[in-house]
Scaffold this motif. Structure first.
Motif, PDB file in Angstrom:
ATOM      1  N   MET A 155    -189.262 -23.287  25.264  1.00  0.00           N
ATOM      2  CA  MET A 155    -188.992 -23.447  23.849  1.00  0.00           C
ATOM      3  C   MET A 155    -187.587 -23.035  23.505  1.00  0.00           C
ATOM      4  SD  MET A 155    -192.498 -22.619  22.087  1.00  0.00           S
ATOM      5  CE  MET A 155    -192.810 -21.488  23.350  1.00  0.00           C
ATOM      6  N   THR A 156    -187.076 -22.041  24.205  1.00  0.00           N
ATOM      7  CA  THR A 156    -185.741 -21.589  23.857  1.00  0.00           C
ATOM      8  C   THR A 156    -184.670 -22.120  24.807  1.00  0.00           C
ATOM      9  OG1 THR A 156    -186.408 -19.561  24.928  1.00  0.00           O
ATOM     10  CG2 THR A 156    -186.340 -19.537  22.541  1.00  0.00           C
ATOM     11  N   HIS A 157    -184.896 -21.977  26.117  1.00  0.00           N
ATOM     12  CA  HIS A 157    -183.844 -22.341  27.075  1.00  0.00           C
ATOM     13  C   HIS A 157    -184.425 -23.140  28.224  1.00  0.00           C
ATOM     14  CE1 HIS A 157    -181.266 -19.260  25.281  1.00  0.00           C
ATOM     15  NE2 HIS A 157    -182.336 -18.507  25.260  1.00  0.00           N
ATOM     16  N   PRO A 158    -183.662 -24.155  28.659  1.00  0.00           N
ATOM     17  CA  PRO A 158    -184.063 -24.787  29.911  1.00  0.00           C
ATOM     18  C   PRO A 158    -183.855 -23.803  31.067  1.00  0.00           C
ATOM     19  CG  PRO A 158    -182.020 -25.764  29.079  1.00  0.00           C
ATOM     20  CD  PRO A 158    -182.452 -24.741  28.080  1.00  0.00           C
ATOM     21  N   LEU A 159    -184.556 -24.041  32.163  1.00  0.00           N
ATOM     22  CA  LEU A 159    -184.466 -23.136  33.307  1.00  0.00           C
ATOM     23  C   LEU A 159    -183.922 -23.889  34.523  1.00  0.00           C
ATOM     24  CD1 LEU A 159    -185.218 -20.344  34.554  1.00  0.00           C
ATOM     25  CD2 LEU A 159    -187.478 -21.302  35.047  1.00  0.00           C
ATOM     26  N   ASN A 160    -182.885 -23.330  35.137  1.00  0.00           N
ATOM     27  CA  ASN A 160    -182.346 -23.865  36.404  1.00  0.00           C
ATOM     28  C   ASN A 160    -182.670 -22.852  37.488  1.00  0.00           C
ATOM     29  OD1 ASN A 160    -179.171 -25.194  35.078  1.00  0.00           O
ATOM     30  ND2 ASN A 160    -181.267 -25.885  34.806  1.00  0.00           N
ATOM     31  N   ILE A 161    -183.301 -23.291  38.553  1.00  0.00           N
ATOM     32  CA  ILE A 161    -183.650 -22.361  39.639  1.00  0.00           C
ATOM     33  C   ILE A 161    -182.763 -22.642  40.853  1.00  0.00           C
ATOM     34  CG2 ILE A 161    -185.483 -21.641  41.241  1.00  0.00           C
ATOM     35  CD1 ILE A 161    -187.485 -22.089  38.982  1.00  0.00           C
ATOM     36  N   VAL A 162    -182.237 -21.573  41.432  1.00  0.00           N
ATOM     37  CA  VAL A 162    -181.430 -21.695  42.644  1.00  0.00           C
ATOM     38  C   VAL A 162    -182.157 -20.948  43.762  1.00  0.00           C
ATOM     39  CG1 VAL A 162    -179.219 -21.123  43.737  1.00  0.00           C
ATOM     40  CG2 VAL A 162    -179.279 -21.830  41.327  1.00  0.00           C
ATOM     41  N   ILE A 163    -182.361 -21.613  44.889  1.00  0.00           N
ATOM     42  CA  ILE A 163    -183.039 -20.981  46.033  1.00  0.00           C
ATOM     43  C   ILE A 163    -182.044 -20.863  47.187  1.00  0.00           C
ATOM     44  CG2 ILE A 163    -184.947 -21.170  47.683  1.00  0.00           C
ATOM     45  CD1 ILE A 163    -186.471 -22.810  45.580  1.00  0.00           C
ATOM     46  N   LEU A 164    -181.815 -19.624  47.631  1.00  0.00           N
ATOM     47  CA  LEU A 164    -180.872 -19.409  48.742  1.00  0.00           C
ATOM     48  C   LEU A 164    -181.599 -19.560  50.077  1.00  0.00           C
ATOM     49  CD1 LEU A 164    -178.574 -16.460  47.652  1.00  0.00           C
ATOM     50  CD2 LEU A 164    -178.670 -18.814  46.876  1.00  0.00           C
ATOM     51  N   ALA A 165    -181.061 -20.455  50.891  1.00  0.00           N
ATOM     52  CA  ALA A 165    -181.716 -20.720  52.179  1.00  0.00           C
ATOM     53  C   ALA A 165    -180.712 -21.171  53.233  1.00  0.00           C
ATOM     54  CB  ALA A 165    -182.798 -21.783  51.992  1.00  0.00           C
ATOM     55  N   ALA A 166    -179.483 -20.680  53.114  1.00  0.00           N
ATOM     56  CA  ALA A 166    -178.452 -21.145  54.052  1.00  0.00           C
ATOM     57  C   ALA A 166    -178.340 -20.267  55.284  1.00  0.00           C
ATOM     58  CB  ALA A 166    -177.101 -21.216  53.346  1.00  0.00           C
ATOM     59  N   GLY A 167    -178.916 -19.069  55.187  1.00  0.00           N
ATOM     60  CA  GLY A 167    -178.701 -18.062  56.237  1.00  0.00           C
ATOM     61  C   GLY A 167    -179.211 -18.507  57.591  1.00  0.00           C
ATOM     62  N   LYS A 168    -178.767 -17.776  58.599  1.00  0.00           N
ATOM     63  CA  LYS A 168    -178.997 -18.194  59.972  1.00  0.00           C
ATOM     64  C   LYS A 168    -180.392 -17.815  60.492  1.00  0.00           C
ATOM     65  CE  LYS A 168    -176.487 -18.607  64.247  1.00  0.00           C
ATOM     66  NZ  LYS A 168    -175.900 -17.805  65.254  1.00  0.00           N
ATOM     67  N   GLY A 169    -180.896 -16.694  60.032  1.00  0.00           N
ATOM     68  CA  GLY A 169    -182.191 -16.269  60.549  1.00  0.00           C
ATOM     69  C   GLY A 169    -182.128 -15.919  62.020  1.00  0.00           C
TER      70      GLY A 169
END
Ligand code: UD1
Ligand code: CA
Length: 493
Positions: A38-52
């Motif tokens: 109702m107030t703000h759209p939501l942008n989600i960022v998922i970090l998954a670049a790492g080497k593991g």
């Protein structure tokens, strides 16, 4: 409360700037996509670049499965529940393997190459962020965060603050520490490798998950530097910048520690798998399911149970499984995409995939139902019986050592031991039809396409190549010879 009433309550509460009240609202109403939107759209960022590195694997870490699906798919499922405007995944190590494996066209993928730290990672997402939106940052290797926890954070950020997910750990080693000022407000985050001995003694740690206005985030990210012990662009420095500018940083806490556990090694993956399975087992028991041993069940998908279901040890459930009232699952069964109606008894060591079973059927032990199997009510399938793409009518029995594939079997049919439908000629599959009340003698081969008429009887050992007429005895069998006076050969001296 419906959507519009909820909206009205939300707006009046928002007007009063009452964050606590908003928390109560989400707790009462559960997850509602309406609340954040109702107030703000939501942008989600998922970090998954790492080497593991510690996984020692060719597979990117976030593709390793937990409860049968990739770690990142758990994160995406939680993200989806928040109804975001966009989801951007930062990837890098492992190249295109990750986007190809996830294959969701609506996701944005930003490649981070080389990987210069978590702040640098989020910088790659900036072109995809709506400055007017809230940005929620998640990690592809932290799979079990509850959407409810994340939703609380979006509500705080919606009020213009920065929501930071922190947790108190008995052993905070390795994590960034939360530094608070004399008034108890969050001032900055210091990484383990940059911390003083006093800071190392702090046991409130950064989980990495945060939610904040995207426009401001972009500004702070642009001002990050890498002057620290690891020579990296730290996302955590954003917190210090924000606090210095007088922004409110509000720490949120997960309901349970497992919500924020990340995976760096196969041992941690196995630990979190058990934890997740334990949580699922607890939920089932609270819903009225009897588990003989809650530590010996694996649910790798969704399992829906009726009343008074009993599940013995070492059952594995994959895909979508539905068990009706009173179903009993014996030890060591594997069920994938299966529906068992009320009262079905599955004896030990059965393997079922893509099958639907009618009420009060009895199956096993050692039965295999392959895709396309449909058993009507009160059917009996016994040991070492394999069924594939076969429909079996009411109260029919296949009790021993048989293969029945591509077959339609009527009501009250009895199929003797060692019966085989020869459904495949090396090129094509053919159907066998067995009508109601037929009796198939033991050790019979039905060479399809072939039909056994209603009430027909096939003599034991028959190889049926032409239709068997209704109501008659059909048998194909060499006539028996008895040779009186015949003697066994004796061994030459
Ligand atoms: C980070 C936090 C630390 C927090 C911890 C929680 C920073 C600087 N530190 O530390 O405060 O306690 O997480 O686990 O943020 N990643 C990228 N690109 C990069 C670097 C990392 O995508 O260039 C991803 C990794 O794949 C991983 C996540 O970001 O999923 C966290 O990276 P990691 O290197 O594990 O951060 P930590 O040093 O553990
Ligand atoms: Ca980490």
């Amino acid at each position: 409360m419906d959507g519009s009433q909820l909206a009205a309550v939300f707006l009046s509460l928002a007007a009063r700037q009452s964050i606590e009240a908003l928390f109560i609202l989400t707790r009462v109403s559960g997850l509602t996509q309406a609340a954040t939107h109702m107030t703000h759209p939501l942008n989600i960022v998922i970090l998954a670049a790492g080497k593991g590195t510690r996984m020692k694997s060719d597979l990117p870490k976030v593709l390793h499965p937990l409860a049968g699906k990739p770690l990142i798919s758990h994160v995406l499922a939680a993200a989806d529940q928040l109804g975001p405007e966009s989801i951007c995944v930062i990837y890098g190590h492992g190249g295109e393997t990750l986007p190809q494996a996830i294959a969701r066209p609506e996701l944005a993928w930003a490649r981070q190459e080389p990987q210069l730290g978590t702040g640098h990672a989020v910088q790659q997402a900036v072109p995809y962020l709506d400055p007017a939106a809230l940005c929620l940052i998640l990690y592809g290797d932290v799979p079990l965060t509850r959407p409810e926890t994340l939703q609380e954070m979006t509500l705080i950020a919606g009020e213009g603050a920065i929501a930071l997910l922190t947790v108190h750990l008995a052993n905070p080693s390795g994590y960034g520490r939360i530094v608070r000022n004399a008034r108890g407000q969050v001032e900055r985050i210091v990484e383990q490798k940059d911390a003083t001995p006093e800071e190392l003694a702090i046991n409130e740690v950064n989980t990495g998950i945060l939610c904040l206005p995207a426009g401001k985030l972009a500004g702070w990210l642009a001002r990050l530097n890498n002057k620290n012990a690891q020579g990296e662009y730290y996302l955590t420095d954003v917190i210090g910048m924000a606090a210095a500018e007088g922004e409110r940083v509000i720490p949120c806490h997960p309901a349970a520690e497992w919500e924020v556990l990340g995976i760096n090694s196969r041992a941690q993956l196995a630990e979190l798998e058990r934890l997740h399975q334990h949580n699922q087992a607890s939920r089932l028991m609270s819903e009225g399911v009897t588990l003989i041993d809650p530590s010996r069940i694996d649910i790798r998908g969704s399992l829906t149970c009726g009343r008074d279901v009993l599940i013995d040890i070492n059952a594995i459930f994959e895909g979508d499984v539905v068990l009706g009232d009173g179903v009993q699952v014996g030890a060591n069964c594997v069920l994938k995409n299966v529906e068992l109606a009320a009262g079905v008894q599955l004896k030990p060591f059965c393997h079922l995939e893509g099958a639907r079973v009618g009420a009060n059927a009895v199956i096993g032990p050692y039965a295999r139902l392959r895709p396309g199997t449909e058993l009507a009510e009160e059917t009996h399938i016994g040991n070492f019986v394999e069924l594939k793409n076969a429909q079996v009518g009411f109260n029919s029995k296949i009790n021993h050592l048989s293969y029945v594939g591509d077959a339609t079997i009527g009501r009250k049919v009895n199929i003797g031991a060692g019966t085989i439908t020869c459904n495949y000629d090396g090129a094509n599959k053919h159907r066998t039809i067995i009508e109601d009340d037929a009796f198939i003698g033991s050790d019979t081969q039905l060479v399809a396409p072939v039909t056994v008429g209603k009430g027909a009887t096939l003599g034991a050992g028959t190889t049926l190549t032409k239709d068997a007429p209704a109501g008659q005895l059909t048998l194909s069998r060499a006539k028996q010879l008895n040779l009186p006076g015949w003697q066994r050969p004796v061994k030459n001296k």
